[in-house]
Scaffold this motif. Structure first.
Motif, PDB file in Angstrom:
ATOM      1  N   GLY A  80       0.808  -1.200   0.000  1.00 55.28           N
ATOM      2  CA  GLY A  80       0.000   0.000   0.000  1.00 55.28           C
ATOM      3  C   GLY A  80       0.835   1.241   0.000  1.00 55.28           C
ATOM      4  N   GLY A  81       0.166   2.351   0.339  1.00 52.36           N
ATOM      5  CA  GLY A  81       0.790   3.651   0.168  1.00 52.36           C
ATOM      6  C   GLY A  81       1.895   3.962   1.140  1.00 52.36           C
ATOM      7  N   SER A  82       1.674   3.751   2.435  1.00 55.77           N
ATOM      8  CA  SER A  82       2.666   4.163   3.412  1.00 55.77           C
ATOM      9  C   SER A  82       3.325   2.965   4.066  1.00 55.77           C
ATOM     10  CB  SER A  82       2.003   5.034   4.495  1.00 55.77           C
ATOM     11  OG  SER A  82       1.013   4.297   5.166  1.00 55.77           O
ATOM     12  N   GLN A  83       4.574   3.166   4.470  1.00 55.66           N
ATOM     13  CA  GLN A  83       5.322   2.101   5.125  1.00 55.66           C
ATOM     14  C   GLN A  83       5.607   2.530   6.555  1.00 55.66           C
ATOM     15  OE1 GLN A  83       6.156  -0.856   3.882  1.00 55.66           O
ATOM     16  NE2 GLN A  83       5.294  -0.480   1.876  1.00 55.66           N
ATOM     17  N   GLN A  84       5.359   1.620   7.508  1.00 55.80           N
ATOM     18  CA  GLN A  84       5.628   1.935   8.892  1.00 55.80           C
ATOM     19  C   GLN A  84       7.035   1.510   9.252  1.00 55.80           C
ATOM     20  OE1 GLN A  84       2.780   0.813  11.794  1.00 55.80           O
ATOM     21  NE2 GLN A  84       1.018   1.405  10.562  1.00 55.80           N
ATOM     22  N   GLY A  85       7.679   2.318  10.041  1.00 53.57           N
ATOM     23  CA  GLY A  85       9.045   2.031  10.407  1.00 53.57           C
ATOM     24  C   GLY A  85       9.154   1.574  11.845  1.00 53.57           C
ATOM     25  N   ALA A  86      10.388   1.506  12.328  1.00 53.31           N
ATOM     26  CA  ALA A  86      10.638   1.071  13.695  1.00 53.31           C
ATOM     27  C   ALA A  86      10.228   2.184  14.658  1.00 53.31           C
ATOM     28  CB  ALA A  86      12.109   0.726  13.851  1.00 53.31           C
ATOM     29  N   SER A  87      10.024   1.815  15.926  1.00 50.84           N
ATOM     30  CA  SER A  87       9.493   2.792  16.876  1.00 50.84           C
ATOM     31  C   SER A  87      10.568   3.390  17.782  1.00 50.84           C
ATOM     32  CB  SER A  87       8.395   2.149  17.725  1.00 50.84           C
ATOM     33  OG  SER A  87       8.884   0.980  18.360  1.00 50.84           O
ATOM     34  N   THR A  88      11.607   2.648  18.136  1.00 51.12           N
ATOM     35  CA  THR A  88      12.635   3.190  19.023  1.00 51.12           C
ATOM     36  C   THR A  88      13.755   3.834  18.216  1.00 51.12           C
ATOM     37  OG1 THR A  88      14.041   1.223  19.114  1.00 51.12           O
ATOM     38  CG2 THR A  88      12.146   1.276  20.594  1.00 51.12           C
ATOM     39  N   ILE A  89      14.464   4.710  18.871  1.00 50.57           N
ATOM     40  CA  ILE A  89      15.608   5.353  18.220  1.00 50.57           C
ATOM     41  C   ILE A  89      16.646   4.309  17.836  1.00 50.57           C
ATOM     42  CG2 ILE A  89      17.645   6.763  18.758  1.00 50.57           C
ATOM     43  CD1 ILE A  89      15.796   8.807  20.021  1.00 50.57           C
ATOM     44  N   THR A  90      16.864   3.320  18.686  1.00 47.86           N
ATOM     45  CA  THR A  90      17.850   2.275  18.398  1.00 47.86           C
ATOM     46  C   THR A  90      17.462   1.515  17.133  1.00 47.86           C
ATOM     47  OG1 THR A  90      18.212   2.032  20.775  1.00 47.86           O
ATOM     48  CG2 THR A  90      19.103   0.323  19.340  1.00 47.86           C
ATOM     49  N   GLN A  91      16.198   1.160  17.010  1.00 47.84           N
ATOM     50  CA  GLN A  91      15.736   0.452  15.816  1.00 47.84           C
ATOM     51  C   GLN A  91      15.869   1.334  14.567  1.00 47.84           C
ATOM     52  OE1 GLN A  91      12.114  -1.179  18.278  1.00 47.84           O
ATOM     53  NE2 GLN A  91      11.956  -1.951  16.200  1.00 47.84           N
ATOM     54  N   GLN A  92      15.531   2.596  14.705  1.00 48.76           N
ATOM     55  CA  GLN A  92      15.672   3.511  13.566  1.00 48.76           C
ATOM     56  C   GLN A  92      17.136   3.613  13.132  1.00 48.76           C
ATOM     57  OE1 GLN A  92      13.571   7.343  13.732  1.00 48.76           O
ATOM     58  NE2 GLN A  92      12.442   6.573  15.499  1.00 48.76           N
ATOM     59  N   TYR A  93      18.009   3.686  14.092  1.00 47.02           N
ATOM     60  CA  TYR A  93      19.439   3.769  13.792  1.00 47.02           C
ATOM     61  C   TYR A  93      19.900   2.542  13.023  1.00 47.02           C
ATOM     62  CZ  TYR A  93      24.484   4.169  14.735  1.00 47.02           C
ATOM     63  OH  TYR A  93      25.860   4.248  14.617  1.00 47.02           O
ATOM     64  N   VAL A  94      19.476   1.355  13.479  1.00 43.89           N
ATOM     65  CA  VAL A  94      19.844   0.118  12.793  1.00 43.89           C
ATOM     66  C   VAL A  94      19.282   0.102  11.378  1.00 43.89           C
ATOM     67  CG1 VAL A  94      19.523  -2.377  12.781  1.00 43.89           C
ATOM     68  CG2 VAL A  94      20.110  -1.203  14.913  1.00 43.89           C
ATOM     69  N   LYS A  95      18.041   0.560  11.238  1.00 43.87           N
ATOM     70  CA  LYS A  95      17.426   0.592   9.907  1.00 43.87           C
ATOM     71  C   LYS A  95      18.232   1.475   8.960  1.00 43.87           C
ATOM     72  CE  LYS A  95      13.145   1.717   7.493  1.00 43.87           C
ATOM     73  NZ  LYS A  95      11.751   2.209   7.619  1.00 43.87           N
ATOM     74  N   ILE A  96      18.738   2.591   9.481  1.00 41.73           N
ATOM     75  CA  ILE A  96      19.556   3.482   8.650  1.00 41.73           C
ATOM     76  C   ILE A  96      20.825   2.776   8.202  1.00 41.73           C
ATOM     77  CG2 ILE A  96      20.870   5.639   8.611  1.00 41.73           C
ATOM     78  CD1 ILE A  96      18.924   6.633  10.814  1.00 41.73           C
ATOM     79  N   LEU A  97      21.450   2.049   9.132  1.00 46.19           N
ATOM     80  CA  LEU A  97      22.702   1.365   8.803  1.00 46.19           C
ATOM     81  C   LEU A  97      22.498   0.312   7.727  1.00 46.19           C
ATOM     82  CD1 LEU A  97      24.306   0.886  12.339  1.00 46.19           C
ATOM     83  CD2 LEU A  97      24.583   2.773  10.722  1.00 46.19           C
ATOM     84  N   TYR A  98      21.311  -0.280   7.725  1.00 43.47           N
ATOM     85  CA  TYR A  98      20.980  -1.286   6.723  1.00 43.47           C
ATOM     86  C   TYR A  98      20.158  -0.656   5.595  1.00 43.47           C
ATOM     87  CZ  TYR A  98      22.540  -5.292   9.460  1.00 43.47           C
ATOM     88  OH  TYR A  98      23.294  -6.211  10.138  1.00 43.47           O
ATOM     89  N   LEU A  99      20.463   0.563   5.236  1.00 42.50           N
ATOM     90  CA  LEU A  99      19.648   1.315   4.277  1.00 42.50           C
ATOM     91  C   LEU A  99      19.468   0.538   2.976  1.00 42.50           C
ATOM     92  CD1 LEU A  99      18.162   3.960   3.814  1.00 42.50           C
ATOM     93  CD2 LEU A  99      20.232   4.876   2.792  1.00 42.50           C
TER      94      LEU A  99
END
Length: 780
Positions: free
Chosen positions: A135-154
């Motif tokens: 669908g249209g939007s994608q939900q991401g991680a909720s904690t800063i730590t998870q967001q940081y990891v997601k960035i590293l695995y861009l």
């Protein structure tokens, strides 16, 4: 004995009652099996997690975080339109980051950051399920730590596997690094919009200062944009600026709850937006390239294909529908035809492929580095080009091309000679009853006003027909009207074009006529491929019947007459079969003076390509200004039609010449009487001449005439038709008044010319969609 017998009977029936117990035993065995399988599954799952936990390493932020710009290609899938700017990133130490930034980001993104274990199990499951649905939007991680990891695995991958991987790394990271270290890495890598990764680049990009010098208001502004860099960027419009201020106020409230700032500090910092640094666009975005890339980026975000950080640094390959040849044809035609030295003159054009809805080319206006307004998307009042939709609605309602409507001026909408009215020219010109071919060819306002009122629920029906063909619905206006048409309201003057429509949408809707009434959704992104080769998006062309094929053929026939002998003859320079419509819109004067020409259009098509060209004038305040008195010729049949012909000639060079189908002359059951294609009187002809649709036709001469002068210099106009509303002179054959008389080679004075001043009559209407006391417009 009797009692004993009864007792025995009861005992005899006893074993039958044990059957439910047997059934319960079977259920217990099944339940035990499931429990066993569940335990085994849990153990295997735990074992898998342990194995994955040991196998997955924490990525090195300086090594793994390697963003790659997105490449955008033309429709040939080989030639590159351009790239999105490479990421701007400068790493700084945690000690050099202002405390306001640290506290603001925690308040905005993860208020439990300092106490949570680095992962949010509920959030992971919620995001994974949502993303799996697509669908249209994608939900991401909720904690800063998870967001940081997601960035590293861009990467552009969206799967359960990546979610599990991110969760494991986040948990490992929270055990191996301190919270300060994690927040430092996060603030050095997170995307802040405008091509900036990390707090240092963000501070320089947004405010022109190093991160260590950011004040509270600036820090909170940057913390606010992380959630959605596009939505919360004030450069994208007033609504975005309001959204950012509201977001800032929520973040400040969070900082107060956390005890990091006082309520007074929050109130003062949240009273207004900070002043932003005005950086210049990247030189590589100059010309029309910047407009193209900006459009692609907006569509990627709208479709939910990628986030802004993935667009700028995710290494995507975006294949568009744009043709390099057609893009160049749009730009070259405008530069060749537009007059020089008119800085307030803006031109927007667009070319769409009938049958697919693919945007093949456009011209957005001025150099993107000078202004980011794309006039192919902004649009303007469309004037008489909207009559094509009214014509389709009229035929669909039961009228035919040969039915007649009131061509006298003025035409009063209430039929009582008072109130709102439409005229053909400022001074008013009477055409008498005219059929829809003639009304279209000469763009006769009064006839189309009559048609609007003769269609059941006329304004609403015309709008509904336009929507089906590809014109977006009414919506709040702005500089981007790709998905809305401001002012498209069911008012009497709707057929005269008081609404604002973008050239891209006018081209697509006219393309539905070229495609036999089959409409296709406008699109510019064909396919998107991720850095790892995964196809993230592929457009599928779907058509739907907007109007019948026969109605489309009749509309096309009428629009062909506009080019052949009507208000748009300049478009005939294309040199191949073409259909189109001129439009010269008028708007209310803001000073109480004379109404002015707000926009001039020509929209037309061949079987292969549909193109819209719009000329508008905009002052320093962004509001429309008068074209009349500014251009040497402000009508749609002048510069727009000439630009269209030049553009289409280049765009179609080398393409086969194709013809349109003949008219079907659809003739249904007219919803209102009085429109029959019959004369009110028999024309008076001389000698052996006989009445016909051209008023008089002479028999083939048996000898050479004694005089051969053109009747245009000596013909006596016929009497004004009677005032019967819907009938008049014989049915017109869509022949405009020219220097060639229908009585050529007949001695002067022996055959009167048809009553037809020729030329005038266009669409217009006041700019805000209201019914004005007088709805006049000059020539097309």
């Amino acid at each position: 004995m009797e009692n004993l017998s009864v007792a025995n009977k009861r005992r005899a029936s006893g074993p039958a009652r044990k059957r439910p117990a047997a059934k319960r035993s079977w259920l217990r065995r099944v339940l035990l099996l499931f429990v066993t399988l569940g335990v085994v599954g849990a153990l295997l799952g735990a074992l898998a997690v342990v194995i994955l936990y040991k196998a997955i390493d924490i990525p090195n932020p300086n090594k793994e975080f390697q963003t790659q710009t997105t490449h955008v290609y033309y429709a040939d899938k080989k030639t590159e339109i351009g790239q999105f700017a490479m990421q701007k990133r400068d790493r700084i130490d945690y000690a050099d980051m202002p405390q306001f930034v640290k506290d603001g980001v925690v308040a905005a993104e993860d208020r439990t950051f300092w106490t949570n274990p680095g992962i949010d199990i509920k959030g992971i499951i919620r995001a994974a399920l949502s993303n799996a649905k697509g669908g249209g939007s994608q939900q991401g991680a909720s904690t800063i730590t998870q967001q940081y990891v997601k960035i590293l695995y861009l990467t552009s991958e969206r799967s359960y596997k990546r979610k599990v991987k991110e969760a494991i790394v986040a948990r490992k990271l929270s055990k191996q690094q301190s919270k300060d270290q994690i927040l430092e890495g996060y603030l050095n890598t997170i995307y802040f919009g405008r091509g900036a990764y990390g707090i240092e680049a963000a501070a320089q990009t947004w405010f022109g200062v190093p991160a260590k010098d950011l004040n509270l208001r600036q820090s909170v502004a940057l913390a606010s944009v992380i959630n959605n860099p596009t939505q919360f960027d004030p450069a994208n419009g007033e609504d975005n600026a309001d959204a950012m201020l509201n977001r800032m106020q929520r973040v400040l409230a969070g900082m107060v709850e956390m005890g990091k700032i006082t309520r007074a500090e929050a109130s003062e910092a949240g009273s207004e937006l900070p002043k932003f640094h005005k950086g210049r666009a990247t030189p590589s975005l100059g010309g029309q390239r910047g407009h193209a890339l900006a459009l692609v980026k907006k569509e990627l975000l709208r479709l939910g294909v990628a986030s802004e950080s993935e667009i700028d640094g995710g290494g995507l390959k975006v294949y568009t529908t744009l043709s390099r040849k057609v893009m160049k044809a749009n730009e070259d035609a405008v530069k060749e035809i537009r007059p020089d030295g008119l800085k307030e003159l803006h031109i927007g054009s667009a070319s769409v492929e009938p049958g697919t809805g693919a945007l093949r080319g456009f011209y957005g206006g001025q150099d993107y580095l000078d202004s980011q307004i794309n006039w192919a998307l902004a649009g303007g009042q469309v004037g008489s080009t909207f009559k094509a939709y009214a014509l389709a609605a009229g035929i669909e309602a039961g009228y035919s091309l040969k039915d007649t409507f009131d061509g006298d001026s003025p035409y009063y909408y209430n039929g009582q000679g008072t109130g709102a009215f439409a005229v053909n020219e400022e001074t008013g010109i009477d055409h008498g009853p005219v059929n829809l071919i003639k009304a279209t060819e000469q763009s006769i306002n009064s006839a189309y006003a009559d048609l609007t009122m003769s269609i059941p629920n006329g304004p609403e029906t015309i709008i509904e027909t336009a929507n089906r063909l590809g014109v977006p619905e009414n919506g709040k206006g702005g500089v981007d009207n790709l998905y809305k048409s401001p002012g498209l309201e069911p008012v009497y003057s709707v057929a005269l074009g008081s609404a604002t429509v973008a050239p891209v949408n006018m081209a697509n809707a006219y393309g539905s006529f070229a495609n036999g009434g089959q409409a296709a959704k406008l699109f510019v992104i064909d396919k998107v491929v991720g850095r790892d080769g995964e196809v993230l998006y592929k457009h599928r062309v779907k058509t739907r019947e907007a109007i019948s094929e026969d109605i489309a053929a009749d509309v096309t026939y009428a629009l062909q007459q506009v080019v052949k002998s009507g208000t748009g003859t300049a478009a005939a320079a294309l040199g191949r079969p073409a259909a189109g419509k001129t439009g010269t819109a008028t708007a209310d004067s803001r000073t109480g003076g004379k109404d002015f020409t707000s926009a001039a259009w020509f929209v037309g098509y061949t079987p292969q390509l549909s193109t819209a060209v719009m000329y508008v004038r905009s002052g320093a305040d962004g509001r429309p200004e008068a074209l009349d008195g500014y251009l040497s010729c402000e009508f749609g049949g002048c510069y727009p039609a000439r630009t269209w012909a030049t553009l289409m000639r280049s765009a179609l060079e080398g393409e086969p010449v194709e013809s349109f189908p003949p008219p079907a002359y659809v003739d249904g059951e007219a919803p209102e009487s009085g429109h029959a294609p019959k004369p009110t009187k028999t024309p008076t002809c001389k000698g052996d001449q006989k009445p016909s649709e051209d008023d008089c036709v002479a028999p083939k001469p048996t000898k050479t005439p004694t005089a051969t002068a053109s009747a245009t210099s000596s013909a006596t106009p016929s009497a004004t038709p009677t005032e019967t509303k819907h009938t008049g002179k014989p049915t017109d054959t869509a022949t405009a008044t020219t220097t060639t008389s229908p009585c050529v080679d007949i001695p002067p004075g022996t055959c009167p010319e048809p009553t037809d001043p020729g030329g005038p009559g266009n669409g217009g209407g006041n700019g805000d969609g209201r019914v004005a006391p007088r709805l006049y417009a000059t020539r097309d």
